[in-house]
Write an enzyme that holds these catalytic residues in place. Structure first.
Site, PDB file in Angstrom:
ATOM      1  N   ASP A 121       0.850  -1.190   0.000  1.00 36.74           N
ATOM      2  CA  ASP A 121       0.000   0.000   0.000  1.00 36.74           C
ATOM      3  C   ASP A 121       0.885   1.238   0.000  1.00 36.74           C
ATOM      4  OD1 ASP A 121      -2.387   1.374  -0.040  1.00 36.74           O
ATOM      5  OD2 ASP A 121      -2.616   1.382   2.133  1.00 36.74           O
ATOM      6  N   TYR A 123       1.254   5.682  -0.516  1.00 35.26           N
ATOM      7  CA  TYR A 123       0.830   6.877   0.225  1.00 35.26           C
ATOM      8  C   TYR A 123       0.863   8.046  -0.749  1.00 35.26           C
ATOM      9  CZ  TYR A 123       0.701   9.429   4.778  1.00 35.26           C
ATOM     10  OH  TYR A 123       0.368  10.183   5.889  1.00 35.26           O
ATOM     11  N   HIS A 128      -3.981  13.843   1.330  1.00 30.66           N
ATOM     12  CA  HIS A 128      -4.133  12.991   2.517  1.00 30.66           C
ATOM     13  C   HIS A 128      -2.876  13.070   3.382  1.00 30.66           C
ATOM     14  CE1 HIS A 128      -5.063   9.453   4.998  1.00 30.66           C
ATOM     15  NE2 HIS A 128      -3.873   8.973   4.676  1.00 30.66           N
ATOM     16  N   ARG A 137       2.204  17.129  12.907  1.00 30.19           N
ATOM     17  CA  ARG A 137       3.305  18.097  12.802  1.00 30.19           C
ATOM     18  C   ARG A 137       2.787  19.335  12.073  1.00 30.19           C
ATOM     19  NH1 ARG A 137       4.925  13.174  11.013  1.00 30.19           N
ATOM     20  NH2 ARG A 137       4.368  13.837   8.931  1.00 30.19           N
ATOM     21  N   GLU A 193     -10.318   3.995   4.433  1.00 29.35           N
ATOM     22  CA  GLU A 193      -9.482   4.807   3.548  1.00 29.35           C
ATOM     23  C   GLU A 193      -9.923   4.543   2.117  1.00 29.35           C
ATOM     24  OE1 GLU A 193      -5.311   4.119   4.412  1.00 29.35           O
ATOM     25  OE2 GLU A 193      -5.372   5.561   6.080  1.00 29.35           O
ATOM     26  N   GLU A 195      -9.296   4.257  -1.566  1.00 30.10           N
ATOM     27  CA  GLU A 195      -8.114   4.026  -2.394  1.00 30.10           C
ATOM     28  C   GLU A 195      -8.505   3.292  -3.677  1.00 30.10           C
ATOM     29  OE1 GLU A 195      -4.644   2.479  -0.539  1.00 30.10           O
ATOM     30  OE2 GLU A 195      -5.201   3.176   1.479  1.00 30.10           O
ATOM     31  N   ASP A 227      -8.968   0.513   2.689  1.00 30.94           N
ATOM     32  CA  ASP A 227      -7.922   0.124   3.642  1.00 30.94           C
ATOM     33  C   ASP A 227      -8.432   0.468   5.051  1.00 30.94           C
ATOM     34  OD1 ASP A 227      -5.538  -0.431   4.925  1.00 30.94           O
ATOM     35  OD2 ASP A 227      -4.547   1.416   4.273  1.00 30.94           O
ATOM     36  N   ARG A 231      -7.364   3.700  14.082  1.00 32.67           N
ATOM     37  CA  ARG A 231      -6.444   4.822  14.289  1.00 32.67           C
ATOM     38  C   ARG A 231      -5.770   4.802  15.657  1.00 32.67           C
ATOM     39  NH1 ARG A 231      -5.506   5.826   9.176  1.00 32.67           N
ATOM     40  NH2 ARG A 231      -7.353   6.479   8.021  1.00 32.67           N
ATOM     41  N   GLN A 234      -3.095   2.220  15.504  1.00 28.35           N
ATOM     42  CA  GLN A 234      -2.050   2.724  14.601  1.00 28.35           C
ATOM     43  C   GLN A 234      -1.143   3.734  15.302  1.00 28.35           C
ATOM     44  OE1 GLN A 234      -3.777   4.458  11.055  1.00 28.35           O
ATOM     45  NE2 GLN A 234      -1.810   4.819  10.063  1.00 28.35           N
ATOM     46  N   TYR A 238       2.798   2.445  15.261  1.00 27.92           N
ATOM     47  CA  TYR A 238       3.357   2.671  13.922  1.00 27.92           C
ATOM     48  C   TYR A 238       4.841   3.037  13.901  1.00 27.92           C
ATOM     49  CZ  TYR A 238       3.555   7.808  13.675  1.00 27.92           C
ATOM     50  OH  TYR A 238       3.876   9.127  13.839  1.00 27.92           O
ATOM     51  N   LYS A 247      -3.986  -2.199  10.391  1.00 26.01           N
ATOM     52  CA  LYS A 247      -4.438  -2.290   9.003  1.00 26.01           C
ATOM     53  C   LYS A 247      -4.734  -3.724   8.578  1.00 26.01           C
ATOM     54  CE  LYS A 247      -3.154   2.028   7.656  1.00 26.01           C
ATOM     55  NZ  LYS A 247      -3.970   2.964   6.884  1.00 26.01           N
ATOM     56  N   THR A 251      -9.016  -5.704   4.495  1.00 24.78           N
ATOM     57  CA  THR A 251      -8.994  -4.749   3.388  1.00 24.78           C
ATOM     58  C   THR A 251     -10.059  -5.229   2.409  1.00 24.78           C
ATOM     59  OG1 THR A 251      -6.602  -4.479   3.654  1.00 24.78           O
ATOM     60  CG2 THR A 251      -7.553  -3.715   1.578  1.00 24.78           C
ATOM     61  N   THR A 349      -4.597   6.702   0.330  1.00 18.31           N
ATOM     62  CA  THR A 349      -5.875   7.410   0.414  1.00 18.31           C
ATOM     63  C   THR A 349      -5.918   8.578  -0.562  1.00 18.31           C
ATOM     64  OG1 THR A 349      -5.875   6.845   2.738  1.00 18.31           O
ATOM     65  CG2 THR A 349      -7.471   8.491   2.025  1.00 18.31           C
ATOM     66  N   GLU A 363      -9.479  12.572   8.482  1.00 18.87           N
ATOM     67  CA  GLU A 363      -9.372  13.908   7.890  1.00 18.87           C
ATOM     68  C   GLU A 363     -10.677  14.685   8.015  1.00 18.87           C
ATOM     69  OE1 GLU A 363      -7.256  13.372   3.828  1.00 18.87           O
ATOM     70  OE2 GLU A 363      -7.686  11.402   4.664  1.00 18.87           O
TER      71      GLU A 363
HETATM   72 MN    MN Z   1      -3.867   3.095   3.116  1.00 15.37          MN
END
Ligand code: MN
Length: 418
Positions: A121, A123, A128, A137, A193, A195, A227, A231, A234, A238, A247, A251, A349, A363
């Site tokens: 997968d 990104y 996203h 951040r 997600e 995708e 996906d 959260r 994750q 992660y 994840k 799927t 995503t 989001e």
């Molecule tokens: Mn994904």
């Protein structure tokens, strides 16, 4: 390569394929697998209107091995597409043979379109990546590598399920920032997600990278891909190696592979903002710049248990990806890693530039801080048990026949006690 199979004036003797709203007109012809009963083996079929054409029964293939069909190159794919298009057209001499091989979609079960050997997968959705990065951040949402290297991780193929499969809410380790230690519990931040999945055709031998000029020969087509993501799991797991159990619990993909050939009229230029780094030479080509992007509208719909009909949550376009699908294939193999027929590459995503175009609830709700108001008065931050998420996609362009991808749907089941 646009030819007579894309002619918008073509009509089929399968009358439902001529409905302007159908996802599966004569110009689409996506491949999948179906069966009449759960004790029967899967058969390869092509969607046409509200029916599926059994390819072996129509005399077009002699084996039910989808991997073998995927392994055939672009020229064989185009020949099959031409035979299908001609046989299903009004006035076809093949009509009676094809008609006997037709089954109503309402009377069959649709499975995974192929056995998926491996799954990664990416990104590639920069909107996203920016929106999610901002949550963590605010000052520098994109990490320095983002505009140079297509970021990806190795996903889990065994838990890829066909549309309609219920999704069990997963359990895992949860540790909010303020908690002194983690505990095991059902996720409270279950998300989707939006995708696209790239289904690999022939693939490459180990040690032999696929140059960008050949990358599209190795793409059989595309499916919608959800996906599912936990959260809270994750956030805790992660670092430093990336997503894992947040994840790999499930799927979902849509049942029909829309081929690269069907998408030929919906190609678009691939452009980088002038201020951004331009792709390294191995990820660059004149063809990729002129036609590398795909103009595909994507949507997320939600149906809560209190709703009779689903509500659309957002809309975005695959054109907005920061990397093209050819670049993803080439990058995945640049180290010599082999791709095999039926491997699946997720794009990441696909969000749009607007705040209301997030391809995940993370989001759309600003990390759960801004609940979404639904049209029936309910609110959501993350998914609740009984919620159904439906992904849809279609291509529309002036002067062309609309084609669609069908649905990629899943309903959330309560967690198992742990
Ligand atoms: Mn994904």
């Amino acid at each position: 390569m646009i030819d007579d199979t894309h002619d918008p004036a073509l009509t089929s003797w399968v009358e439902s394929a001529n409905d302007p709203g159908t996802d599966f007109p004569l110009q689409n012809l996506p491949f999948g697998r179906f069966r009449g009963a759960s004790n029967e083996p899967w058969r390869i079929g092509v969607a046409i209107g509200d029916c599926v054409l059994d390819l072996a029964a129509a005399g077009l293939i002699d084996s039910q091995d989808m991997a073998a069909l995927l392994a055939q190159g672009a020229s064989r794919r185009r020949a099959l597409r031409r035979a299908l298009s001609q046989g299903l057209r009004h006035g076809s001499a093949e009509r009676s043979r094809f008609e006997a091989a037709l089954r109503p979609l309402a009377q069959v079960e649709l499975g995974l379109p192929c056995d998926i050997g491996d799954y990664s997968d990416f990104y590639a959705g920069i909107h996203h990546a920016t929106a999610v990065g901002k949550l963590m951040r605010p000052d520098h949402p994109l990490l320095p590598n983002y505009k140079w290297v297509p970021i990806g991780y190795h996903g889990r193929a065994s838990s890829i399920v066909p549309s309609g499969t219920p999704i069990r809410r997963p359990c895992g380790q949860i540790k909010p920032a303020e908690a002194p230690q983690p505990w095991l519990a059902a996720t409270r931040r279950l998300d989707y997600e939006l995708e696209m999945g790239i289904v690999i055709g022939p693939g490459n031998a180990l040690g032999e990278p696929i140059p960008i000029a050949q990358a599209e020969d190795h793409i059989f087509g595309f499916v919608l891909l959800n996906d599912w993501s936990a959260r809270d799991l994750q956030a805790w797991e992660y670092q430093p190696l990336g997503p894992f159990l947040a994840k790999s619990f499930a799927t979902t993909i849509s049942p029909w592979i829309v081929t690269l050939e069907a998408l030929a009229p919906f190609r678009a230029p691939y452009e980088r903002p002038a201020a951004d780094p331009q792709p390294l030479p191995y990820l660059d080509s004149p063809h990729n710049r002129a036609h590398g992007a795909l103009d595909i509208t994507l949507e997320v719909w939600l149906r809560t248990p209190a709703m009779r009909v689903p509500q659309r949550l957002m809309r975005s376009n695959l054109r907005d990806l920061y990397w093209t699908v050819a670049q993803l294939v080439t990058h995945q193999t640049v180290n010599g890693c082999n791709l095999r027929p039926g491997d699946l590459l997720g794009t990441g995503t696909v969000s749009g530039p607007g705040e209301d175009q997030g391809g995940s609830l993370l989001e759309l709700t600003a990390g759960g801080r801004r609940p979404l108001n639904l049209s029936n008065g309910e609110t959501r931050t993350f998914l609740q048990d009984g919620d159904t998420v439906i992904l849809r996609a279609y291509c529309v362009r002036e002067g062309l026949r609309r084609i669609g991808f069908g649905e990629c749907a899943g309903t959330i089941l309560p967690a198992r006690e742990v």
